[in-house]
Design a protein around this motif. Structure first.
Motif, PDB file in Angstrom:
ATOM      1  N   ALA B  19       0.808  -1.208   0.000  1.00 18.93           N
ATOM      2  CA  ALA B  19       0.000   0.000   0.000  1.00 18.93           C
ATOM      3  C   ALA B  19       0.850   1.271   0.000  1.00 18.93           C
ATOM      4  CB  ALA B  19      -0.892   0.010   1.224  1.00 18.93           C
ATOM      5  N   THR B  20       0.341   2.293  -0.714  1.00 18.13           N
ATOM      6  CA  THR B  20       0.948   3.612  -0.607  1.00 18.13           C
ATOM      7  C   THR B  20       0.065   4.419   0.335  1.00 18.13           C
ATOM      8  OG1 THR B  20      -0.278   4.151  -2.580  1.00 18.13           O
ATOM      9  CG2 THR B  20       2.069   3.756  -2.845  1.00 18.13           C
ATOM     10  N   ALA B  21       0.650   5.188   1.183  1.00 15.55           N
ATOM     11  CA  ALA B  21      -0.137   5.912   2.177  1.00 15.55           C
ATOM     12  C   ALA B  21      -0.709   7.199   1.586  1.00 15.55           C
ATOM     13  CB  ALA B  21       0.733   6.248   3.381  1.00 15.55           C
ATOM     14  N   VAL B  22      -1.964   7.463   1.862  1.00 15.44           N
ATOM     15  CA  VAL B  22      -2.574   8.733   1.476  1.00 15.44           C
ATOM     16  C   VAL B  22      -2.995   9.437   2.750  1.00 15.44           C
ATOM     17  CG1 VAL B  22      -4.469   9.843   0.296  1.00 15.44           C
ATOM     18  CG2 VAL B  22      -3.351   7.876  -0.724  1.00 15.44           C
ATOM     19  N   ALA B  23      -2.446  10.592   2.953  1.00 21.69           N
ATOM     20  CA  ALA B  23      -2.635  11.236   4.241  1.00 21.69           C
ATOM     21  C   ALA B  23      -3.989  11.916   4.369  1.00 21.69           C
ATOM     22  CB  ALA B  23      -1.527  12.246   4.477  1.00 21.69           C
ATOM     23  N   ASP B  24      -4.412  12.623   3.314  1.00 21.69           N
ATOM     24  CA  ASP B  24      -5.536  13.517   3.519  1.00 21.69           C
ATOM     25  C   ASP B  24      -6.866  12.989   2.994  1.00 21.69           C
ATOM     26  OD1 ASP B  24      -4.828  13.609   0.952  1.00 21.69           O
ATOM     27  OD2 ASP B  24      -4.821  15.795   0.755  1.00 21.69           O
ATOM     28  N   ASN B  25      -6.963  11.705   2.786  1.00 22.36           N
ATOM     29  CA  ASN B  25      -8.271  11.138   2.457  1.00 22.36           C
ATOM     30  C   ASN B  25      -8.512   9.960   3.387  1.00 22.36           C
ATOM     31  OD1 ASN B  25     -10.710  10.636   1.317  1.00 22.36           O
ATOM     32  ND2 ASN B  25      -9.933  10.077  -0.713  1.00 22.36           N
ATOM     33  N   PRO B  26      -8.669  10.260   4.681  1.00 23.75           N
ATOM     34  CA  PRO B  26      -8.703   9.187   5.677  1.00 23.75           C
ATOM     35  C   PRO B  26      -9.940   8.306   5.550  1.00 23.75           C
ATOM     36  CG  PRO B  26      -9.313  11.265   6.680  1.00 23.75           C
ATOM     37  CD  PRO B  26      -8.875  11.593   5.279  1.00 23.75           C
ATOM     38  N   TYR B  27      -9.829   7.121   6.137  1.00 22.70           N
ATOM     39  CA  TYR B  27     -10.953   6.178   6.169  1.00 22.70           C
ATOM     40  C   TYR B  27     -11.729   6.407   7.457  1.00 22.70           C
ATOM     41  CZ  TYR B  27      -8.883   3.790   2.200  1.00 22.70           C
ATOM     42  OH  TYR B  27      -8.406   3.496   0.964  1.00 22.70           O
ATOM     43  N   LEU B  28     -13.012   6.745   7.335  1.00 19.54           N
ATOM     44  CA  LEU B  28     -13.824   7.036   8.515  1.00 19.54           C
ATOM     45  C   LEU B  28     -14.787   5.880   8.764  1.00 19.54           C
ATOM     46  CD1 LEU B  28     -14.701  10.791   7.823  1.00 19.54           C
ATOM     47  CD2 LEU B  28     -12.708   9.813   8.972  1.00 19.54           C
ATOM     48  N   PRO B  29     -14.996   5.555  10.036  1.00 17.56           N
ATOM     49  CA  PRO B  29     -15.872   4.423  10.336  1.00 17.56           C
ATOM     50  C   PRO B  29     -17.344   4.717  10.031  1.00 17.56           C
ATOM     51  CG  PRO B  29     -15.120   5.489  12.354  1.00 17.56           C
ATOM     52  CD  PRO B  29     -14.391   6.160  11.228  1.00 17.56           C
ATOM     53  N   VAL B  30     -18.015   3.726   9.445  1.00 15.25           N
ATOM     54  CA  VAL B  30     -19.460   3.808   9.218  1.00 15.25           C
ATOM     55  C   VAL B  30     -20.076   2.677  10.020  1.00 15.25           C
ATOM     56  CG1 VAL B  30     -21.314   3.620   7.526  1.00 15.25           C
ATOM     57  CG2 VAL B  30     -19.175   4.763   6.913  1.00 15.25           C
ATOM     58  N   GLU B  31     -20.983   3.057  10.899  1.00  8.96           N
ATOM     59  CA  GLU B  31     -21.600   2.084  11.790  1.00  8.96           C
ATOM     60  C   GLU B  31     -22.390   1.049  10.989  1.00  8.96           C
ATOM     61  OE1 GLU B  31     -24.580   2.625  15.524  1.00  8.96           O
ATOM     62  OE2 GLU B  31     -23.442   4.378  14.895  1.00  8.96           O
ATOM     63  N   GLN B  56     -13.651   6.122   2.639  1.00  3.65           N
ATOM     64  CA  GLN B  56     -12.826   7.325   2.474  1.00  3.65           C
ATOM     65  C   GLN B  56     -13.668   8.584   2.566  1.00  3.65           C
ATOM     66  OE1 GLN B  56     -10.424   6.345  -1.133  1.00  3.65           O
ATOM     67  NE2 GLN B  56      -8.743   7.070   0.179  1.00  3.65           N
ATOM     68  N   ARG B  57     -13.035   9.640   3.090  1.00  6.66           N
ATOM     69  CA  ARG B  57     -13.783  10.850   3.401  1.00  6.66           C
ATOM     70  C   ARG B  57     -14.311  11.559   2.157  1.00  6.66           C
ATOM     71  NH1 ARG B  57     -10.886  14.967   7.330  1.00  6.66           N
ATOM     72  NH2 ARG B  57      -9.962  15.758   5.407  1.00  6.66           N
ATOM     73  N   HIS B  58     -13.572  11.466   1.080  1.00  5.50           N
ATOM     74  CA  HIS B  58     -14.054  12.099  -0.154  1.00  5.50           C
ATOM     75  C   HIS B  58     -13.728  11.212  -1.355  1.00  5.50           C
ATOM     76  CE1 HIS B  58      -9.896  14.082   0.105  1.00  5.50           C
ATOM     77  NE2 HIS B  58      -9.833  13.344  -0.985  1.00  5.50           N
ATOM     78  N   PRO B  59     -14.407  11.445  -2.479  1.00  6.21           N
ATOM     79  CA  PRO B  59     -14.066  10.669  -3.668  1.00  6.21           C
ATOM     80  C   PRO B  59     -12.605  10.928  -4.051  1.00  6.21           C
ATOM     81  CG  PRO B  59     -15.814  12.281  -4.146  1.00  6.21           C
ATOM     82  CD  PRO B  59     -15.476  12.411  -2.705  1.00  6.21           C
ATOM     83  N   VAL B  60     -11.953   9.930  -4.566  1.00 10.11           N
ATOM     84  CA  VAL B  60     -10.542  10.046  -4.950  1.00 10.11           C
ATOM     85  C   VAL B  60     -10.384  11.183  -5.967  1.00 10.11           C
ATOM     86  CG1 VAL B  60      -8.638   8.844  -6.109  1.00 10.11           C
ATOM     87  CG2 VAL B  60     -10.088   7.637  -4.438  1.00 10.11           C
ATOM     88  N   THR B  61      -9.362  12.008  -5.754  1.00  8.15           N
ATOM     89  CA  THR B  61      -9.180  13.202  -6.600  1.00  8.15           C
ATOM     90  C   THR B  61      -8.200  12.933  -7.736  1.00  8.15           C
ATOM     91  OG1 THR B  61      -7.344  13.970  -5.254  1.00  8.15           O
ATOM     92  CG2 THR B  61      -9.555  14.719  -4.612  1.00  8.15           C
TER      93      THR B  61
END
Ligand SMILES: [Cu+2]
Lengths: 495, 256
Positions: B19-31, B56-61
């Motif tokens: 994996a390559t790390a992406v800092a500003d599109n974090p994975y947020l938990p969905v209940e 992911q918080r937003h669609p991939v840019t």
């Protein structure tokens, strides 16, 4: 890698309702010559001439079956649905209704459906004139930026609706995705002087009738079958004023009239004309001397009539509130010499149409001035006068005198001039019960005029408060808006 | 028969590394929801269990996808086989590894095939969300986990779907977040899901239509219908100007 695109398309369609299963039985027909396979196509393939409404492609004039290539492009576009009101239409070819397709019975049609890359939605087409499951719907399911192709033989002659059948089907149709295909009989059709293409549709907007600005599709009104607009050719202005259909006295006119729906059935009528012939339901039988013909949603008819006297003939859905309160109105202008023996010759549009027949210049001018913030009282008075005629004048009379004991006068009315806010309230909400105007008692009912816009009402009130000897200050659209916002109206009333 | 894009394996074989790390599109938990009422009852089961997951918080840019393409040049538009990405793949970029003026780094990436989206997520150690996961997250409004019964919310969605896609896409994260803190699930681009292709099988379609049993719940939730129609109109190598994606992950194991 086998995909199940088509079955999914059909399913997606059937989820939304019954529209998609419109295939026409290819089996026997009782009337001779209506069902025909005249063998394989002959000669070079022909590119079909497609036309935008109200025009119709020229007659086919061919004595053999051919291969005809039809290229139809789906465009999602913003256009005017009424003056100052825009709407996002989904179209076959950039217009509502879509391009008119004309082929000959027995032709092999190679159909290309292109979905423009700027579109957001997938689309497809169900041609009622196609023999085969879904009428092409499954074979033509196309994502934005893609193209589909399928081929069919036009076995049955007649005038046929086509429409999009992608889920949610009702919404695709409500946004204008329908049109007509004519399959000519092998011997062609009897020549006439003019052929025109007219199609009715019902539209559902979040804002009320004629509310300015961009209006979005209102799903709930569509489900409730309560249209905001009922229109010929997708816009209030499509066939009035300079855009009216034209013909000359002594000529015969053939109208291909479709109804895209999605919900309403049309009682199609031309005020002042009797249809000499109607091919009702688009079939091969003819009825003669018809006053009003019923056109089902997803159906079409061919009507023909001759023009004996000049004037404006008004095309309406004779479910008549649709004509006068929702826009289902078009004009055919016949020019030529009068024939007093047949008709004494009085203009029909001023009586019937009032403000519906294209906006008069002062109204357009006032609207522009308002937009640029330079609206003067004089401009308001002029625009108000134009709207007063045909709206209030029906009861209060053109000279504002009213009718004794029935309609109170506006000219010199102490009641009107005493309270500006009350006057605004009267036109917005109507009035009933006992009132005294200039010493005379009235006890009657005035219906609310709330279908008019804020600026229209402001102009009308400015006009009546400054005419026939009345003199007062101007009424602004903001004042009307404020009062409108603070009044509760019953469910279902125009608001 | 349940067709799947089995070729996916082949597509993934194009790539290699971790994996390559992406800092500003974090994975947020969905209940999760043990009884998620799907709007597609009859096609899929009426109520399904959707386990908690991360999205992911937003669609991939464009910017994020550019980094990916630089790390995995086999996904450049000039070398990728047409079987994995159609002719219009990344067509808004100036060059195969350069955005240029026509594609802003903060705009969501579109003209993306399912294969390319899946490859991107795999490279992150993630995956595309399933249809149910995406729908569960997308049922949320700013204030509610399930806003699907709210007519105003539904109308707002519909208004977006009804507008053409021709206009320039705005950058991500410009609107409000939903209850999970996610951006742009609705008013920016369509998004791929992992099982886009297997939403329905032909057998089920036959049964469904034939019986005439209209069992679509929330029939008036037209936005769901439009998503079904859109995804089912596509082949996995297809791209469109308004279709993007974001990635999902399982919740971290908690030791049960
Ligand atoms: Cu459509």
């Amino acid at each position: 890698m086998k995909r199940t695109r088509s079955s999914m398309a059909v399913l997606a369609s059937c989820l939304a309702g019954a529209w998609v299963f419109t295939a026409i039985a290819a089996t026997t027909k009782s009337t001779g010559g209506t069902h025909g396979d005249f063998g394989p196509p002959q000669g070079e393939p022909i590119h079909a001439v497609l036309t935008s409404p109200p025009m119709v492609p020229p007659p086919v004039h061919r004595n053999h079956p051919a291969k005809v290539i039809v290229e139809l492009e789906v465009r999602e576009i913003e256009k005017e649905i009424s003056e100052g009101v825009s709407y996002t239409f989904w179209t076959f070819g950039g217009t509502v209704p879509g391009n008119f397709i004309r082929v000959r019975q027995g032709d092999t049609v190679e159909f290309h459906l292109k979905n423009h890359p700027d579109n957001k939605m997938p689309h497809n087409i169900d041609l009622h004139g196609v023999t085969g499951p879904g009428g092409g719907a499954a074979s033509s399911f196309t994502a934005p930026g893609h193209e589909s192709q399928f081929t069919f033989k036009a076995l049955n002659q007649g005038i046929y609706v086509y429409h999009c059948a992608t889920a949610p089907v009702g919404m695709h149709v409500a946004n204008g995705m329908y049109g007509l295909m004519l399959v000519e009989p092998p011997e062609g059709m009897k020549p006439v002087d003019h052929e025109y293409y007219v199609m009715q549709g019902d539209f559902y907007t979040v804002g009320k009738y004629r509310e300015h600005g961009h209006q979005d599709f209102d799903m709930q009104k569509a489900i409730d079958e309560k249209p905001t607009y009922v229109l010929f050719n997708g816009s209030e202005g499509a066939l009035v004023g300079d855009n009216a259909l034209k013909a000359k006295v002594g000529e015969t006119v053939r109208l291909f009239v479709g109804n895209g729906g999605p919900n309403l059935v049309s009682s199609f009528h031309v005020i002042g004309a009797i249809f000499d012939r109607v091919r009702y339901e688009g079939g091969v039988h003819e009825q003669e001397n018809v006053q009003t013909t019923l056109i089902p949603s997803g159906g079409a008819a061919i009507v023909e009539f001759h023009l004996a006297v000049p004037g404006s003939y008004v095309l309406v859905d004779h479910s008549i509130f649709r004509a006068f309160n929702k826009g289902a109105l078009a004009i055919l202008k016949a020019t030529g010499p009068e024939n007093k023996a047949i008709y004494s010759g009085k203009e029909v549009d001023s009586v019937y149409l009032g403000d519906k027949a294209a906006s008069p210049a002062p109204v357009t001018e006032a609207r522009a001035a308002e937009a640029s913030g330079t609206l003067t009282k004089e401009q308001q008075i002029k625009a108000g006068e134009a709207r007063f005629t045909g709206t209030c004048s029906v009861c209060h009379q053109g000279n504002g005198q009213g009718l004794p004991n029935v309609f109170p006068p506006l000219a010199g009315s102490d009641f009107l001039m005493a309270d500006k806010k009350r006057a605004i309230g009267i036109v917005l909400n109507g009035l009933n019960g006992k009132i005294t105007v200039n010493g005379n008692g009235f006890d009657s009912v005035m219906p609310p005029m709330s279908q008019l816009n804020d600026d229209e009402l402001a102009n009308i009130l400015t006009f009546v408060r400054n005419s026939w000897g009345n003199s007062g200050d101007a009424v602004s659209a903001d004042e009307v808006k404020e009062l409108r916002g603070s009044t509760k109206r019953p469910e279902g009333a125009a608001h | 028969m349940k067709p799947r894009w089995i070729d996916r394996g082949a597509a993934l074989a194009l790539m290699c590394c971790a994996a390559t790390a992406v800092a500003d599109n974090p994975y947020l938990p969905v209940e999760g929801n043990p009884h998620f009422q799907s709007a597609l009852q009859g096609v899929k089961p009426a109520a399904v269990t959707v386990r908690g997951f991360q999205l992911q918080r937003h669609p991939v840019t464009n910017g994020e996808f550019l980094s990916f393409v630089k790390a995995y040049p086999e996904w450049r538009r000039d070398v990728v086989p047409p079987l994995f990405a159609g002719a219009d793949y990344l067509g808004q970029w100036l060059a195969p590894a350069e955005l240029g003026a026509t594609a802003q780094p903060q705009q969501p990436v579109t003209r993306i095939s399912w294969f390319a989206a899946e490859a991107y997520c795999e490279a992150e150690g993630a995956r595309l969300p399933t249809w149910y996961e995406w729908e569960l997250a997308a049922a949320a409004s700013r204030t509610e986990r399930d806003a699907r019964a709210d007519p105003a919310w539904r109308q707002a969605l519909l208004d977006w779907y009804a507008r053409p896609a021709g206009k320039d896409l705005r950058p991500v994260e410009q609107s409000a977040t939903d209850v999970y803190g996610l951006f742009d699930l609705h008013d920016l681009v369509w998004e791929w899901v992992q099982d886009a292709n297997s939403l329905m099988s032909s057998d089920e379609a036959q049964k469904f239509c034939g019986s005439g049993a209209l069992s679509l719940q929330q029939k008036e939730n037209f936005a769901v219908l439009m998503r079904v129609a859109m995804l089912s109109s596509l082949k996995p190598n297809d791209t469109t100007r308004s279709l993007g994606f974001r990635c999902a992950k399982d919740l971290p194991a908690t030791g049960q």
